[in-house]
Design an enzyme around this catalytic site. Sequence first.
Site, PDB file in Angstrom:
ATOM      1  N   ARG A 233      -5.036  74.133  18.064  1.00 39.30           N
ATOM      2  CA  ARG A 233      -6.339  74.795  18.072  1.00 39.30           C
ATOM      3  C   ARG A 233      -7.136  73.789  17.326  1.00 39.30           C
ATOM      4  O   ARG A 233      -6.804  73.247  16.396  1.00 39.30           O
ATOM      5  CB  ARG A 233      -6.142  76.078  17.504  1.00 39.30           C
ATOM      6  CG  ARG A 233      -5.589  77.174  18.454  1.00 39.30           C
ATOM      7  CD  ARG A 233      -6.458  77.437  19.630  1.00 39.30           C
ATOM      8  NE  ARG A 233      -5.668  78.559  20.349  1.00 39.30           N
ATOM      9  CZ  ARG A 233      -4.771  78.446  21.426  1.00 39.30           C
ATOM     10  NH1 ARG A 233      -4.873  77.217  21.959  1.00 39.30           N
ATOM     11  NH2 ARG A 233      -4.554  79.368  22.159  1.00 39.30           N
ATOM     12  N   HIS A 281      -9.141  71.230  27.483  1.00 33.28           N
ATOM     13  CA  HIS A 281      -7.998  72.134  27.082  1.00 33.28           C
ATOM     14  C   HIS A 281      -7.028  72.230  28.351  1.00 33.28           C
ATOM     15  O   HIS A 281      -6.884  73.315  29.002  1.00 33.28           O
ATOM     16  CB  HIS A 281      -8.591  73.536  26.759  1.00 33.28           C
ATOM     17  CG  HIS A 281      -7.663  74.544  26.135  1.00 33.28           C
ATOM     18  ND1 HIS A 281      -8.014  75.274  25.015  1.00 33.28           N
ATOM     19  CD2 HIS A 281      -6.566  74.609  26.009  1.00 33.28           C
ATOM     20  CE1 HIS A 281      -7.073  75.840  24.366  1.00 33.28           C
ATOM     21  NE2 HIS A 281      -6.094  75.467  25.066  1.00 33.28           N
TER      22      HIS A 281
HETATM   23  C1  GLV Z   1      -3.618  77.408  25.402  1.00 34.95           C
HETATM   24  O1  GLV Z   1      -4.050  76.785  24.197  1.00 34.95           O
HETATM   25  C2  GLV Z   1      -2.575  78.375  25.110  1.00 34.95           C
HETATM   26  O2  GLV Z   1      -2.498  78.963  23.951  1.00 34.95           O
HETATM   27  O3  GLV Z   1      -1.783  78.537  26.055  1.00 34.95           O
END
Ligand code: GLV
Length: 301
Positions: A233, A281
């Site tokens: 994160r 991401h």
């Molecule tokens: C992405 O970051 C997830 O939590 O799957």
Amino acid sequence: MQIDGEERALAIHVEGEDPAPWLEAFHTAFPDWRVLRSDQIDAGATDQVAVVVVWAPPSGFLGQFPNLKQIFSIGAGTDHLSSDPSRPLRVPVIPRQEPASTRAMAEFVLMQALLHHRRVGDSIMHRSAKRWEPEPRGPVAGCRISILGFGPMAQATAELLVQFGCRVTAWSRTPKSSAIVNVLSGWSALDAMFQNPDLLINLLPSTDETRGLIDERRLSLLPRGAGFINVGRGDAVEQSALLRLLDSGHLSLASLDVLRSEPPPANDPVWTHPRVILTPHVASSPIPAGYAAWVATKISL
Ligand code: GLV
């Protein structure tokens, strides 16, 4: 599906995404259930919803189902559930941990680790100055890698890196053991994770304890020339300190797949920093069909 004479329903909310592929996948994996999209749940259906599948549910969504038995988090991390303060804490949350997701994460990190090891960041930087500076590098075997976190994603990643001969040490808040990597645990062992790796990988979730944990002091402990990969994160990292250490040459390259704010603001230096590989991401994104089939194996009412 009828259980105890009641029809069972599953409700889906995937914030910011077209729900159609999710609905289709869950219709296929749950042929006997009512599959409902979050914005089309009538008052009569709320009693039937036993299972929800969610990413960042809106406030009040989770609290409306009196017979809810399981919450499936489309995220491997569950911090996105804080968007809904009505979440009943008695209902178990099952994070996304299907083998395809953990494997995808491991492959993404391996790809980045190879880019770091082969100094591809330098080639990208040198290209803009038309500099041709080959630096011979051997196989990645022997590369010292520290992984922060040792959940299923980190375990799959560690396993793959070990297969390539990397020397992996992982860190977990609570004691964990592994047959294949050295696992350190507890806060007192955390600084040691920064003291000798060629590459530091963050796979920690976002919690009160992990926010800001990768700060200037700890990043400065990394050996000169080390690289950093963040697939956990964004809020674990003090980004301004990271960029300063990249600018000074103390760190060689940062691969950032997660950020404090996604997407980052237009004036955020990560967009253009020559020592940052930025990805939106994508290290481990769920594929609806495979994920829905996995959820079907985890139903427990
Ligand atoms: C992405 O970051 C997830 O939590 O799957």
